[in-house]
Design a protein around this motif. Structure first.
Motif, PDB file in Angstrom:
ATOM      1  N   LYS A 258      22.791 -54.757  20.478  1.00 15.31           N
ATOM      2  CA  LYS A 258      22.429 -56.158  20.715  1.00 15.31           C
ATOM      3  C   LYS A 258      20.909 -56.309  20.856  1.00 15.31           C
ATOM      4  O   LYS A 258      20.254 -55.517  21.531  1.00 15.31           O
ATOM      5  CB  LYS A 258      23.114 -56.661  21.985  1.00 15.31           C
ATOM      6  N   GLY A 259      20.377 -57.325  20.189  1.00 16.92           N
ATOM      7  CA  GLY A 259      18.968 -57.657  20.346  1.00 16.92           C
ATOM      8  C   GLY A 259      17.999 -56.649  19.757  1.00 16.92           C
ATOM      9  O   GLY A 259      16.822 -56.621  20.136  1.00 16.92           O
ATOM     10  N   ASN A 260      18.466 -55.808  18.823  1.00 13.07           N
ATOM     11  CA  ASN A 260      17.592 -54.811  18.211  1.00 13.07           C
ATOM     12  C   ASN A 260      16.899 -55.380  16.976  1.00 13.07           C
ATOM     13  O   ASN A 260      17.416 -56.290  16.318  1.00 13.07           O
ATOM     14  CB  ASN A 260      18.415 -53.581  17.810  1.00 13.07           C
ATOM     15  N   ASN A 261      15.735 -54.806  16.652  1.00 18.30           N
ATOM     16  CA  ASN A 261      15.000 -55.193  15.453  1.00 18.30           C
ATOM     17  C   ASN A 261      14.980 -54.016  14.478  1.00 18.30           C
ATOM     18  O   ASN A 261      14.521 -52.919  14.834  1.00 18.30           O
ATOM     19  CB  ASN A 261      13.556 -55.572  15.809  1.00 18.30           C
ATOM     20  N   PHE A 262      15.475 -54.254  13.273  1.00 16.59           N
ATOM     21  CA  PHE A 262      15.454 -53.250  12.205  1.00 16.59           C
ATOM     22  C   PHE A 262      14.474 -53.744  11.145  1.00 16.59           C
ATOM     23  O   PHE A 262      14.764 -54.707  10.426  1.00 16.59           O
ATOM     24  CB  PHE A 262      16.851 -53.073  11.618  1.00 16.59           C
ATOM     25  N   ILE A 263      13.320 -53.080  11.055  1.00 15.31           N
ATOM     26  CA  ILE A 263      12.219 -53.620  10.260  1.00 15.31           C
ATOM     27  C   ILE A 263      11.734 -52.573   9.251  1.00 15.31           C
ATOM     28  O   ILE A 263      11.325 -51.466   9.626  1.00 15.31           O
ATOM     29  CB  ILE A 263      11.034 -54.034  11.161  1.00 15.31           C
ATOM     30  N   ASN A 264      11.785 -52.916   7.979  1.00 15.50           N
ATOM     31  CA  ASN A 264      11.193 -52.090   6.919  1.00 15.50           C
ATOM     32  C   ASN A 264      11.698 -50.651   6.910  1.00 15.50           C
ATOM     33  O   ASN A 264      10.941 -49.706   6.665  1.00 15.50           O
ATOM     34  CB  ASN A 264       9.659 -52.083   7.032  1.00 15.50           C
ATOM     35  N   ASN A 265      12.969 -50.467   7.187  1.00 13.77           N
ATOM     36  CA  ASN A 265      13.578 -49.140   7.070  1.00 13.77           C
ATOM     37  C   ASN A 265      14.167 -48.958   5.676  1.00 13.77           C
ATOM     38  O   ASN A 265      14.415 -49.934   4.959  1.00 13.77           O
ATOM     39  CB  ASN A 265      14.691 -48.987   8.112  1.00 13.77           C
TER      40      ASN A 265
ATOM     41  N   GLY B 253      23.586 -60.320  17.481  1.00 12.17           N
ATOM     42  CA  GLY B 253      22.274 -60.783  17.900  1.00 12.17           C
ATOM     43  C   GLY B 253      21.131 -59.857  17.539  1.00 12.17           C
ATOM     44  O   GLY B 253      20.125 -59.787  18.262  1.00 12.17           O
ATOM     45  N   ASN B 254      21.251 -59.129  16.413  1.00 13.70           N
ATOM     46  CA  ASN B 254      20.188 -58.245  15.955  1.00 13.70           C
ATOM     47  C   ASN B 254      19.417 -58.882  14.804  1.00 13.70           C
ATOM     48  O   ASN B 254      19.929 -59.755  14.107  1.00 13.70           O
ATOM     49  CB  ASN B 254      20.786 -56.913  15.484  1.00 13.70           C
ATOM     50  N   ASN B 255      18.180 -58.414  14.594  1.00 13.13           N
ATOM     51  CA  ASN B 255      17.368 -58.853  13.463  1.00 13.13           C
ATOM     52  C   ASN B 255      17.277 -57.750  12.420  1.00 13.13           C
ATOM     53  O   ASN B 255      16.877 -56.622  12.755  1.00 13.13           O
ATOM     54  CB  ASN B 255      15.948 -59.210  13.928  1.00 13.13           C
TER      55      ASN B 255
ATOM     56  N   ASN C 170      30.118 -42.294  22.964  1.00 11.89           N
ATOM     57  CA  ASN C 170      31.095 -43.300  23.363  1.00 11.89           C
ATOM     58  C   ASN C 170      30.594 -44.113  24.551  1.00 11.89           C
ATOM     59  O   ASN C 170      29.847 -43.620  25.395  1.00 11.89           O
ATOM     60  CB  ASN C 170      32.421 -42.626  23.740  1.00 11.89           C
ATOM     61  N   ASP C 171      31.008 -45.390  24.584  1.00 13.25           N
ATOM     62  CA  ASP C 171      30.761 -46.276  25.725  1.00 13.25           C
ATOM     63  C   ASP C 171      29.275 -46.344  26.057  1.00 13.25           C
ATOM     64  O   ASP C 171      28.846 -46.020  27.176  1.00 13.25           O
ATOM     65  CB  ASP C 171      31.562 -45.797  26.945  1.00 13.25           C
ATOM     66  N   ALA C 172      28.505 -46.792  25.080  1.00 12.27           N
ATOM     67  CA  ALA C 172      27.047 -46.834  25.248  1.00 12.27           C
ATOM     68  C   ALA C 172      26.521 -48.239  24.962  1.00 12.27           C
ATOM     69  O   ALA C 172      27.224 -49.090  24.409  1.00 12.27           O
ATOM     70  CB  ALA C 172      26.392 -45.819  24.328  1.00 12.27           C
ATOM     71  N   LYS C 173      25.253 -48.457  25.326  1.00 12.94           N
ATOM     72  CA  LYS C 173      24.567 -49.717  25.037  1.00 12.94           C
ATOM     73  C   LYS C 173      23.238 -49.398  24.364  1.00 12.94           C
ATOM     74  O   LYS C 173      22.444 -48.613  24.901  1.00 12.94           O
ATOM     75  CB  LYS C 173      24.320 -50.512  26.326  1.00 12.94           C
ATOM     76  N   ILE C 174      23.015 -50.008  23.213  1.00 10.79           N
ATOM     77  CA  ILE C 174      21.745 -49.865  22.491  1.00 10.79           C
ATOM     78  C   ILE C 174      21.197 -51.275  22.336  1.00 10.79           C
ATOM     79  O   ILE C 174      21.650 -52.054  21.490  1.00 10.79           O
ATOM     80  CB  ILE C 174      21.959 -49.154  21.144  1.00 10.79           C
ATOM     81  N   ILE C 175      20.207 -51.613  23.171  1.00  9.01           N
ATOM     82  CA  ILE C 175      19.805 -53.001  23.372  1.00  9.01           C
ATOM     83  C   ILE C 175      18.288 -53.151  23.265  1.00  9.01           C
ATOM     84  O   ILE C 175      17.524 -52.366  23.839  1.00  9.01           O
ATOM     85  CB  ILE C 175      20.274 -53.495  24.764  1.00  9.01           C
ATOM     86  N   GLU C 176      17.841 -54.146  22.496  1.00  7.32           N
ATOM     87  CA  GLU C 176      16.442 -54.586  22.445  1.00  7.32           C
ATOM     88  C   GLU C 176      15.484 -53.465  22.053  1.00  7.32           C
ATOM     89  O   GLU C 176      14.367 -53.376  22.550  1.00  7.32           O
ATOM     90  CB  GLU C 176      16.033 -55.203  23.793  1.00  7.32           C
ATOM     91  N   ASN C 177      15.926 -52.600  21.146  1.00  2.00           N
ATOM     92  CA  ASN C 177      15.055 -51.558  20.612  1.00  2.00           C
ATOM     93  C   ASN C 177      14.470 -52.007  19.279  1.00  2.00           C
ATOM     94  O   ASN C 177      14.996 -52.920  18.626  1.00  2.00           O
ATOM     95  CB  ASN C 177      15.858 -50.269  20.403  1.00  2.00           C
ATOM     96  N   THR C 178      13.400 -51.343  18.864  1.00  2.00           N
ATOM     97  CA  THR C 178      12.802 -51.608  17.565  1.00  2.00           C
ATOM     98  C   THR C 178      12.875 -50.352  16.701  1.00  2.00           C
ATOM     99  O   THR C 178      12.420 -49.277  17.124  1.00  2.00           O
ATOM    100  CB  THR C 178      11.331 -52.049  17.718  1.00  2.00           C
ATOM    101  N   PHE C 179      13.457 -50.502  15.512  1.00  2.00           N
ATOM    102  CA  PHE C 179      13.554 -49.412  14.536  1.00  2.00           C
ATOM    103  C   PHE C 179      12.715 -49.837  13.330  1.00  2.00           C
ATOM    104  O   PHE C 179      13.113 -50.733  12.583  1.00  2.00           O
ATOM    105  CB  PHE C 179      15.005 -49.188  14.128  1.00  2.00           C
TER     106      PHE C 179
END
Length: 413
Positions: free
Chosen positions: A291-298, A315-317, A264-273
């Protein structure tokens, strides 16, 4: 009275001067002091022990006073698999520059290469650990730093292996610039708050690259978690910030980049998966900003189970995932808005960078695979394309209000 004060000041000056000019205790095969345990025993508080290059076959080294132990050219401490190698039970201890091997294995005791117990203001740095059970184990210890260590395990089974770096009931600790591989869990936290995990590489571990439970207000930045058994597990915690991390190549039938359970009450920002079976698996987690995360070829970019509320995905890709979103249950008050979707085929007539047609990221085939996993063999078939198109035209099984009303035409930088 004046004479007494003058005498006290003179005594303090002598003590400080003596400390400044005190010579370190030299430890080596040909020195007067030949073992680390002996050096610790004869040392005064705040002394420095210089351990020269060589092999010291010792275990159960007890450091019970403020000391600085410095290895010169990485001396080897060989525990000969007899148990724990070094235990710190004092504040103000520094361990710097050792090669520690052959920790004992036990099914009843968590033997560690270095254990810190009920201590503060400690520093463990530039240490290489191999042939270990547990690596660095912090137990009820606060305000310390674990920096620039290399921990190489050879874990084959969970029941007879330990974690690379473990924190238990420890607070205000910085764990940074470490390399951990081949352990059960690379980094493990339990009941440990206000921890900073920065710029570590946790790869090839048997279970998780990072695993933490009941640990609040922790910050994880710029870490690499790659090729672990099941990625990173985050459970029963709040106030977590995960920013700038890379979760890559965590493959398996039940594997993921990150598992979020009761967060709860977390931030997951600008990571690459990238190239995980599941980028993020979410269950019972609320009020999280993605916000600002990249989800690539999962396989799946994000997989959401029930009981998730007030989450924001903005704002995620989402790039070339087999399934961008899998969603089991009602949308509730979760929001998907202003993301970039590589599968989006809409248009932008007014050229404002936002698609004129909303995007529906949940495919019917994803729903079918969740119900019947064997159907995944049809992933690239014409059948899949037909049923996904029919669901897009007339939604029946997928949440009809789960859509991105403002899909972006270009990737978020």
């Amino acid at each position: 009275m004046i004479r007494y004060q003058s005498l006290l000041i003179f005594t303090l000056v002598l003590m400080v001067t003596a400390n400044l000019w005190a010579k370190p205790i030299i430890i080596c095969d040909s020195c007067e002091v030949k073992s680390i345990s002996e050096g610790v025993k004869i040392a005064m508080e705040f002394d420095t022990l210089l351990v020269k290059k060589g092999t010291f076959k010792e275990h159960n080294i007890l450091i019970d006073k403020p000391l600085t132990l410095i290895g010169v050219d990485y001396p080897i401490i060989d525990g000969e698999e007899k148990g724990e190698i070094m235990r710190i039970v004092s504040d103000g201890v520094t361990i710097d520059g050792f090669f520690i091997i052959n920790v004992g294995t036990s099914y009843t005791t968590d033997y560690a290469a270095i254990r810190v117990v009920k201590s503060e203001n400690f520093l463990i740095q530039n240490v290489v650990l191999e042939k270990l059970f547990f690596g660095i184990y912090l137990e009820k210890s606060n305000y310390g730093k674990v920096y620039h260590n290399k921990i190489i395990g050879d874990a084959k089974d969970e029941y007879n292996s330990g974690n690379g770096i473990q924190l238990w009931y420890s607070h205000h600790v910085e764990v940074s610039n470490n390399i951990v591989q081949g352990a059960r869990d690379g980094i493990y936290l339990e009941f440990s708050d206000n921890i900073t995990i920065d710029n570590n590489k946790s790869t090839g571990n048997l279970r998780y690259g990072l695993h933490f439970m009941f640990s609040d207000d922790d910050v994880y930045t710029n870490n690499l978690f790659e090729n672990n058994g099941a990625g990173v597990a985050v459970m029963f915690s709040k106030g977590i910030i995960m920013k700038g991390n890379t979760f890559r190549k965590n493959w398996g039938t039940a594997s993921f980049g990150v598992l979020l359970k009761e967060i709860n009450d977390a931030k997951i920002i600008e990571n690459t998966f990238e190239e995980n079976t599941i980028g993020i698996h979410i269950e019972g987690s609320n009020r999280i900003e993605y916000k600002g995360n990249n989800f690539i070829n999962n396989g799946w970019g994000i997989k959401v189970l029930g009981a998730c509320y007030a989450n924001s995905f903005k704002g995620n890709n989402f790039l070339y995932n087999s399934f961008d979103i899998s969603y089991d249950g009602k949308l509730n008050d979760n929001v998907f808005d202003s993301n970039y979707w590589s599968d989006y085929t809409g248009y932008d007539l007014d050229k404002d960078g936002i698609g004129d047609v909303p995007y529906r990221p949940v495919k019917l085939f994803s729903y079918i695979v969740n119900k019947t996993p064997e159907s995944i063999v049809l992933l690239r078939s014409l059948f899949m394309d037909i049923i996904d198109f029919s669901e897009k035209v007339s939604p029946v099984f997928t949440p009809d209000n789960l859509l991105d009303a403002n899909p972006l035409m270009t990737k978020v930088k």
